[in-house]
Design a protein around this motif. Structure first.
Motif, mmCIF file in Angstrom:
data_model
loop_
_atom_site.group_PDB
_atom_site.id
_atom_site.type_symbol
_atom_site.label_atom_id
_atom_site.label_comp_id
_atom_site.label_asym_id
_atom_site.label_seq_id
_atom_site.Cartn_x
_atom_site.Cartn_y
_atom_site.Cartn_z
ATOM 1 N N ASN A 300 45.408 47.438 39.756
ATOM 2 C CA ASN A 300 45.075 46.388 40.711
ATOM 3 C C ASN A 300 43.966 45.530 40.088
ATOM 4 O OD1 ASN A 300 44.011 44.838 42.853
ATOM 5 N ND2 ASN A 300 44.564 46.386 44.365
ATOM 6 N N VAL A 301 44.347 44.393 39.539
ATOM 7 C CA VAL A 301 43.403 43.499 38.884
ATOM 8 C C VAL A 301 42.608 42.706 39.918
ATOM 9 C CG1 VAL A 301 43.166 41.593 37.234
ATOM 10 C CG2 VAL A 301 44.912 43.350 36.879
ATOM 11 N N ALA A 302 43.249 42.399 41.047
ATOM 12 C CA ALA A 302 42.581 41.628 42.089
ATOM 13 C C ALA A 302 41.305 42.304 42.559
ATOM 14 C CB ALA A 302 43.525 41.404 43.264
ATOM 15 N N ALA A 303 41.285 43.631 42.555
ATOM 16 C CA ALA A 303 40.090 44.357 42.991
ATOM 17 C C ALA A 303 38.881 43.999 42.132
ATOM 18 C CB ALA A 303 40.347 45.861 42.951
ATOM 19 N N GLN A 304 39.111 43.818 40.839
ATOM 20 C CA GLN A 304 38.021 43.408 39.952
ATOM 21 C C GLN A 304 37.601 41.968 40.225
ATOM 22 O OE1 GLN A 304 36.273 45.060 37.504
ATOM 23 N NE2 GLN A 304 35.062 43.217 37.166
ATOM 24 N N LEU A 305 38.573 41.083 40.380
ATOM 25 C CA LEU A 305 38.252 39.679 40.594
ATOM 26 C C LEU A 305 37.495 39.461 41.897
ATOM 27 C CD1 LEU A 305 40.529 39.363 38.344
ATOM 28 C CD2 LEU A 305 40.873 37.098 39.330
ATOM 29 N N MET A 306 37.794 40.259 42.915
ATOM 30 C CA MET A 306 37.178 40.054 44.220
ATOM 31 C C MET A 306 35.790 40.675 44.344
ATOM 32 S SD MET A 306 40.433 40.285 46.851
ATOM 33 C CE MET A 306 41.083 41.850 46.269
ATOM 34 N N GLY A 307 35.371 41.473 43.374
ATOM 35 C CA GLY A 307 34.043 42.078 43.429
ATOM 36 C C GLY A 307 32.942 41.039 43.254
ATOM 37 N N ASP A 386 35.538 54.380 41.347
ATOM 38 C CA ASP A 386 36.945 54.064 41.084
ATOM 39 C C ASP A 386 37.223 53.816 39.612
ATOM 40 O OD1 ASP A 386 37.897 54.100 43.777
ATOM 41 O OD2 ASP A 386 36.971 52.140 44.117
ATOM 42 N N ILE A 387 36.205 53.708 38.797
ATOM 43 C CA ILE A 387 36.402 53.432 37.376
ATOM 44 C C ILE A 387 36.830 54.718 36.685
ATOM 45 C CG2 ILE A 387 35.295 52.724 35.231
ATOM 46 C CD1 ILE A 387 33.481 50.912 36.858
ATOM 47 N N LYS A 388 38.082 54.767 36.283
ATOM 48 C CA LYS A 388 38.633 55.963 35.639
ATOM 49 C C LYS A 388 39.196 55.647 34.256
ATOM 50 C CE LYS A 388 37.975 58.351 39.436
ATOM 51 N NZ LYS A 388 39.075 58.623 40.370
ATOM 52 N N ALA A 389 39.553 54.386 34.010
ATOM 53 C CA ALA A 389 40.238 54.022 32.782
ATOM 54 C C ALA A 389 39.259 53.488 31.740
ATOM 55 C CB ALA A 389 41.311 52.963 33.073
ATOM 56 N N THR A 390 39.743 53.389 30.505
ATOM 57 C CA THR A 390 38.927 52.850 29.423
ATOM 58 C C THR A 390 38.536 51.413 29.711
ATOM 59 O OG1 THR A 390 40.062 54.285 27.843
ATOM 60 C CG2 THR A 390 38.847 52.417 26.943
ATOM 61 N N ASN A 391 39.489 50.635 30.181
ATOM 62 C CA ASN A 391 39.225 49.249 30.559
ATOM 63 C C ASN A 391 39.362 49.130 32.070
ATOM 64 O OD1 ASN A 391 39.032 46.520 30.986
ATOM 65 N ND2 ASN A 391 40.320 45.949 29.244
ATOM 66 N N PRO A 392 38.284 49.295 32.814
ATOM 67 C CA PRO A 392 38.392 49.342 34.270
ATOM 68 C C PRO A 392 38.841 48.024 34.885
ATOM 69 C CG PRO A 392 36.095 49.202 33.601
ATOM 70 C CD PRO A 392 36.886 49.441 32.358
ATOM 71 N N PHE A 393 38.577 46.902 34.215
ATOM 72 C CA PHE A 393 38.884 45.609 34.805
ATOM 73 C C PHE A 393 40.362 45.474 35.166
ATOM 74 C CE2 PHE A 393 35.466 44.588 31.580
ATOM 75 C CZ PHE A 393 34.437 44.705 32.490
#
Length: 505
Positions: A300-307, A386-393
């Motif tokens: 979900n990329v939108a979650a990063q953009l909306m922060g 929620d950050i679990k991946a290498t590239n969380p964005f």
């Protein structure tokens, strides 16, 4: 299997034009099975399943991309949000939607092309499935799913762009120049036909291992919604009633409003009793900027953009228990109009974060976004846990709702004309869930409730256009009546076709 979260295969059709199809030299890359020509594919159930996964894949673009994500684009175009971001040139496709300078040359072309790639993959499956040797019941289900998916894609296409080609079979390169647009009524008729043919062969319940696939109830809900947009209100009410059941009670399809509105936005409550059709996102794809949108875009990329931009809690904010939100990119700034409408509503706390108030109290710091109001959207907000991946964005495992029960309750109440005991009960159930008293049912009351209940979920722009409110509600953004009820078709789609542009573009 989680069709959206965990792909079993990667299908790269390599369409030469959005409206085109594979020639015999186009290739399908199938993970673990080498590279085969498309004409030689669909030899067995495993390969048919791979095609089904590919047909579902474009659903994930809803919140799984940046300026081409319909969730972000439609929110930006509504009266509830400004695009936000760092400045007036940040994610320009969202900015032109927000200020109604959108044109054929600046609308993100992938909004159109992603939907038509989904249609293309469905068309290939519908053509190929009859010849695949596999279990008959499973084949029928696969066919029902791709017809439902094709209906889903076309429903968004016709609502956004109005005058669109209706393509029901894969096209060769030679056929592309002859592509014409269909009447919207014909597109709606095909959507309704696909759904009516599909419903009986879809399962009533979906096991947890298959979450994200269409169920019978989801297809019926989609059909009811389509009928309402097609101004077939009696048919819409009848279909939606099947899904809704007795207001406030568990329906025969297993749907029930979640006890607390806040529970809907707890990321752990995936595929809950209120969820009718939901997109699953994953933090397992490890997408990065080098492979983003080439088959690895599962988050979900939108979650990063909306922060919020540069969000940080002070010691006082930590003590006060304020959420540990990620440092985001500041998009989807809430308008003061929506904030005021929700200001005394119990749903405010799960929908909007009053950043200015918290900053003034010394509990947080953040950097203003473009068109900053101090109010930020938090239904899908990510926190650092929620950050679990290498590239969380690019890899947040935060699901998004496409259809949920409160939505279908209010749609049915609208289809009933906003009058009568059942419409009243449907409206009351949505309000009672958040502790609000009954108000007399009317279309105006239903429209107001939809705005507050479904804020930020991608419905508002469609609702304004459908109900004739867009010109008045969006005038402050530059909306032009008779023009902006449909978005412009990207210039890139006119190459080698006979299509014509939407009015006034």
């Amino acid at each position: 299997m989680k069709l959206i979260s965990f792909k079993q295969s990667l299908v790269a059709f390599g369409v030469l034009l959005t409206l085109g199809a594979c020639d015999t030299d186009e290739k399908l890359e199938v993970k673990g099975d080498g590279v085969v020509l498309e004409t030689d594919f669909y030899r067995n159930e495993t390969e048919a399943y791979s095609g089904l996964v590919a047909a579902y894949d474009k659903v994930g673009k809803f919140a799984g991309s940046m300026e081409t994500a319909p969730l972000l684009f439609l929110n930006s175009a509504s009266d509830d949000f400004y695009a936000g971001g760092g400045n007036s040139g940040d994610q320009p496709g969202l900015q032109v939607a927000s200020n109604y300078t959108v044109s054929p040359s600046n609308i993100p072309p992938a909004i159109w092309s992603n939907y038509y790639q989904g249609v293309f993959r469905c068309n290939v499956m519908i053509q190929k499935l009859p010849g695949v040797p596999m279990d008959a019941a499973k084949k029928a289900r696969f066919m029902a799913e791709v017809k439902t998916l094709r209906a889903y894609y076309y429903f968004d296409i016709v609502r956004m762009f109005k005058n669109v080609p209706l393509i029901l079979v894969p096209l060769s390169k030679a056929e592309v120049p002859n592509v014409l647009q269909a009447k919207p009524a014909d597109v709606y008729a095909q959507i309704e036909k696909d759904l009516n043919e599909a419903i009986a062969d879809l399962p009533i319940t979906i096991p947890a291992s298959e979450s994200g696939r269409f169920s019978q109830g989801a297809a019926i809900a989609l059909l009811g919604k389509v009928y309402l947009y097609d101004n077939k209100k009696a048919e819409a009410a009848a279909e939606l009633a099947k899904v809704n059941g007795t207001p406030g009670q568990m329906s025969s399809y297993g749907y029930k409003l979640m006890p607390a509105f806040a529970d809907l936005w707890n990321h752990a409550n995936k595929f809950n009793t209120e969820s009718i059709f939901e997109i699953a996102y994953s933090d397992k794809s490890n997408a990065d900027w080098g492979n983003f949108e080439t088959g690895n875009d599962e988050g979900n990329v939108a979650a990063q953009l909306m922060g919020m931009r540069d969000y940080a809690r002070t010691a006082t904010g930590v003590t006060a228990g304020l959420p540990d939100y990620i440092n985001g990119w500041g998009f989807m700034v809430v308008t003061t109009d929506l904030a005021n409408a929700l200001s005394t509503d119990p749903r405010f706390a799960s929908t909007i974060f009053d950043a200015n108030a918290e900053k003034a109290a010394g509990r947080i710091t953040f950097t203003d976004s473009y068109n900053e109001t101090g109010y930020h959207f938090i239904k899908y907000a990510a926190v650092n846990a929620d950050i679990k991946a290498t590239n969380p964005f690019l890899n947040f495992a935060i699901n998004t709702y496409i259809i949920r029960l409160a939505d279908t309750y209010l749609l049915e109440a609208e289809a009933l004309g906003g009058t009568g005991a059942r419409a009243q009960a449907l409206l009351d159930a949505v309000r009672a869930r958040v502790g609000l008293p009954s108000v007399p049912v009317s279309l105006a009351a239903i429209y107001a409730e939809r705005r507050l209940e479904l804020a930020g979920e991608g419905h508002r722009w469609y609702d304004l256009v459908r109900t004739g409110q867009a010109a008045s509600k969006l005038a402050f953004k530059g909306f032009t009546a008779g023009k902006n009820e449909a978005f412009p078709i990207p210039y890139s789609e006119f190459n080698n076709t006979k299509m014509v542009q939407n009015d006034q573009y």
